[in-house]
Design a protein around this motif. Structure first.
Motif, PDB file in Angstrom:
ATOM      1  N   SER A 179      32.074  40.845  27.901  1.00  0.00           N
ATOM      2  CA  SER A 179      32.662  39.537  27.631  1.00  0.00           C
ATOM      3  C   SER A 179      33.911  39.284  28.474  1.00  0.00           C
ATOM      4  O   SER A 179      34.430  38.184  28.484  1.00  0.00           O
ATOM      5  CB  SER A 179      33.012  39.414  26.146  1.00  0.00           C
TER       6      SER A 179
ATOM      7  N   GLU B   4      30.816  33.352  32.817  1.00  0.00           N
ATOM      8  CA  GLU B   4      29.408  33.652  32.561  1.00  0.00           C
ATOM      9  C   GLU B   4      28.681  34.048  33.833  1.00  0.00           C
ATOM     10  O   GLU B   4      27.945  35.021  33.868  1.00  0.00           O
ATOM     11  CB  GLU B   4      28.707  32.443  31.940  1.00  0.00           C
ATOM     12  N   THR B   7      29.764  37.496  34.951  1.00  0.00           N
ATOM     13  CA  THR B   7      29.194  38.539  34.123  1.00  0.00           C
ATOM     14  C   THR B   7      27.719  38.698  34.447  1.00  0.00           C
ATOM     15  O   THR B   7      27.204  39.799  34.567  1.00  0.00           O
ATOM     16  CB  THR B   7      29.355  38.192  32.638  1.00  0.00           C
TER      17      THR B   7
END
Lengths: 295, 373
Positions: A179, B4, B7
């Motif tokens: 995260s 996002e 990642t």
């Protein structure tokens, strides 16, 4: 539409009705909260009260939280007549070692599973998930077998080493590392930092919330751990608190029920976790919801 | 958004976009294995290997002397398993008694803790009440305490002259001697309607060596006190799960149904309950998985007594191995228990996948939840 047209005429009566119902709901809500608050907390109140009573008083007035007379005799006997100080020491040692081990090893593995690309990663993660589903209670005999075979039975190593890593902790850390943004690490890596250095000085400091969660969970888990000590040691000198407590209850005290003493010992065993719960509550709550996610 | 993509790129694996720096790849391969090595060693050595060892032991008659992995230990094949199911004898009777006890235990604990947890979550989730966070913590606190310490407290609460009997005394009820009372609750109910001894049809001939009358005993009075303890300690955890589920129910939906004139019960029944269905399923299955593992409480409070009515498979497996030194039978019992729990876990994993329907990647499961539209 019908609601709109009949509103003017019925409005005052309805508003009145609604206000009354809101009041009733609130009253009922608070009554429920207080009732269950008592159900969940009063046993602890009783525990504290009776730990400070004499034995006849505890037997005669078990419900009353007020000792009459108030006495510390139970606690004196805990320290003078049982191995409590020894158990406390063993528990502290085991808990500290297990917590350090879990936080370090679980975050290493969690980081690798989240960020490093290596062959077999997918399979390993699947294995971690599978291991989480293995119920601890069916491992009692297996754990004894392996400790016995390795010559670790009845030793501190037997108490500590098997608990040094846990799949659930790896899972929590992996989820957390995924995260946080990867850009900072990339910058560190481009500057020439090694993988371990990047992990240690760049990523770990950013993972503070997850590390706190894992520390608390490991502390609570190993402080309360009972079945593992049951199958890894037999020597009373190696008993941890829960083990010693169970031993007290199962009759090592000899005659009499001695409830004030037992309740007092149980109370002392509960206090560290209680303090941590009060201070770090939000991390506990997060864990329960993570539990829902990981199953 | 940027996070996002980053990642995603970092976790994309072999099929993902290649990084420009070539040498790092092999470096990462080594580092990756080094990073996971401690965990692999510990879990492998103290979890996977011992399971295999126990599987072997469950096929032998090892009595705890010496090593179970030498030729001296008698190999008995599946005998430890068959004596649990097909051979009439003490082993089967004890095992089936423990299964019966645990079935009644699950049948009460799971519904009770689920209903209590949902009820508490609904109250704590009520927007009109203040001081909720205090009560939320109070309800959850028993879940984090030591199972042994809490069992000690409940031993006192349920003692003959304990708090529960004192409370019952206020209501004019003469409380039982909880931990000495092996009478089954269903038997007590039958007794209340005049059936004190087994009718001829139930007196013998039940499955697996127990009579029908024994199967129908219900949980014993002693077991009820353990059930009470467990419901009390676990409800808090499940309450938090329900709370998380309830917070996903859009307020607008609730308000809309109020405007439509739905009563509170109708709103609960037709709006809230369907919305939290996946959470409910999760709580039910997690509850069942947990309930088959009850051990600490039995060890501390009753050791399987009175008259084996609090014996559970987990405790029986421990006792058979470590008290009767019949490690083979003990291991066999724990593998049967393992099987029961694995089946429940597989059901639960399916429930989880179902709950995650709103994540696009799991589109496969979406069709199974018609309420979400």
């Amino acid at each position: 539409m019908a609601v709109l047209t009949d509103r003017p005429a019925a409005a005052p009566a309805r508003r009145h009705q609604r206000a009354a119902r809101t009041l009733a709901t609130r009253f009922l809500g608070y009554a429920t909260l207080v009732f269950f608050g008592l159900v969940f907390l009063y046993p602890f109140v009783i525990q504290i009260g009776n730990a400070l009573k004499t034995e006849p008083d505890a037997a005669a007035n078990p419900l009353s939280p007020f000792p009459d007379p108030l006495t510390l005799a139970g606690f004196e006997r805990i320290f003078a007549g049982t191995n409590f100080p020894l158990w406390l020491g063993n528990s502290l040692l085991v808990t500290v070692l297990v917590t350090i081990g879990r936080v370090f090893f679980d975050s290493l593995a969690g980081y690798a599973l989240a960020r490093l690309r290596f062959r077999g990663r997918g399979g390993l993660f699947a294995a971690v998930i599978a291991v989480m589903a293995v119920p601890g209670v069916v491992l009692l005999i297996p754990k004894f077998l392996v400790l016995n075979q390795l010559g670790l039975y009845n030793s501190y190593a037997g108490l500590v080493v098997p608990l040094l890593a846990d799949a659930a902790g790896v899972f929590i850390m992996k989820q957390f590392f995924e995260s946080i943004p990867v850009s900072v690490e990339e910058a560190a890596r481009i500057d020439g930092a090694s993988i371990f250095r990047t992990f240690w000085s760049v990523v770990l400091p950013m993972a503070k919330p997850a590390l706190i969660t894992l520390t608390i969970l490991s502390f609570q888990g190993s402080w309360n751990e009972f079945p593992h000590s049951l199958v890894s040691v037999q020597d009373p000198d190696l008993f941890t608190l829960p083990r010693g407590l169970a031993d007290l209850v199962s009759g090592s005290l000899g005659k009499g029920t001695q409830y004030p003493l037992k309740l007092g010992a149980a109370l002392l065993a509960t206090i560290p976790v209680a303090i941590i719960f009060v201070v770090f509550q939000r991390y506990f709550v997060r864990d329960a919801n993570d539990g829902a996610d990981k199953g | 958004m940027a996070t996002e993509t980053l990642t995603a790129a970092a976790t994309a694996g072999p099929a993902g976009p290649r990084r420009r720096r070539g040498g790092i790849r092999s470096n990462e391969n080594l580092a990756g294995w080094l990073f996971v090595a401690p965990v692999i060693v510990i879990l492998g050595l103290f979890l996977l290997l011992p399971i295999l060892m126990a599987l072997w032991v469950s096929l032998t008659d090892w009595n705890g002397q010496g090593s179970p992995f030498t030729g001296d230990v008698p190999f008995v094949g599946a005998h430890n398993y068959t004596q649990l199911f097909t051979e009439d004898g003490l082993a089967r009777r004890d095992f089936m008694t423990s299964i019966r006890n645990n079935i009644y235990y699950v049948a009460i604990v799971v519904p009770a803790q689920t209903v209590l947890a949902l009820g508490l979550a609904l109250v704590v989730n009520n927007r009109m009440l203040k001081g909720k966070s205090f009560f939320r913590s109070a309800f959850y606190f028993p879940s984090v305490t030591s199972s042994v310490a809490i069992s000690v407290v409940f031993l006192f609460l349920f003692a003959n002259s304990g708090a529960v009997n004192a409370l019952l005394g206020f209501l004019g009820i003469d409380g039982p001697e909880w931990f000495a009372d092996s009478r089954g609750v269903l038997h007590l109910l039958f007794g209340a309607v005049g059936v004190d001894s087994p009718p001829a049809a139930l007196a013998d001939g039940g499955p697996f060596g127990l009579t029908w009358w024994d199967w129908l005993a219900g949980p014993s009075v002693a077991m009820i006190s353990i059930i009470t303890l467990v419901v009390w300690t676990t409800s808090g955890t499940f309450m938090l799960m329900f709370l998380a589920g309830l917070q996903n129910v859009p307020v607008t939906l609730d308000e809309a149904s109020t405007l439509d004139g739905a009563s509170r019960w109708q709103r609960f029944r037709h709006v809230t309950l369907p919305m939290i269905r996946p959470t409910t399923f999760l709580v039910l299955t997690l509850g069942m998985i947990g309930s088959w593992q009850v051990f600490d409480q039995v060890y501390v409070m009753s050791q399987g007594d009175p008259a084996k009515t609090t014996l559970t498979p987990a405790y029986l497996s421990y006792r058979t191995a470590f008290r009767d030194f019949d490690y083979g039978s003990g291991a066999a019992i724990s593998f049967v228990l393992f099987l029961i729990i694995i089946i429940l876990t597989l059901i639960q994993r399916r429930a989880l996948a179902e709950r995650d329907t709103d994540r696009p990647r799991r589109g496969l499961w979406r069709r199974r939840v018609p309420e979400r539209s």
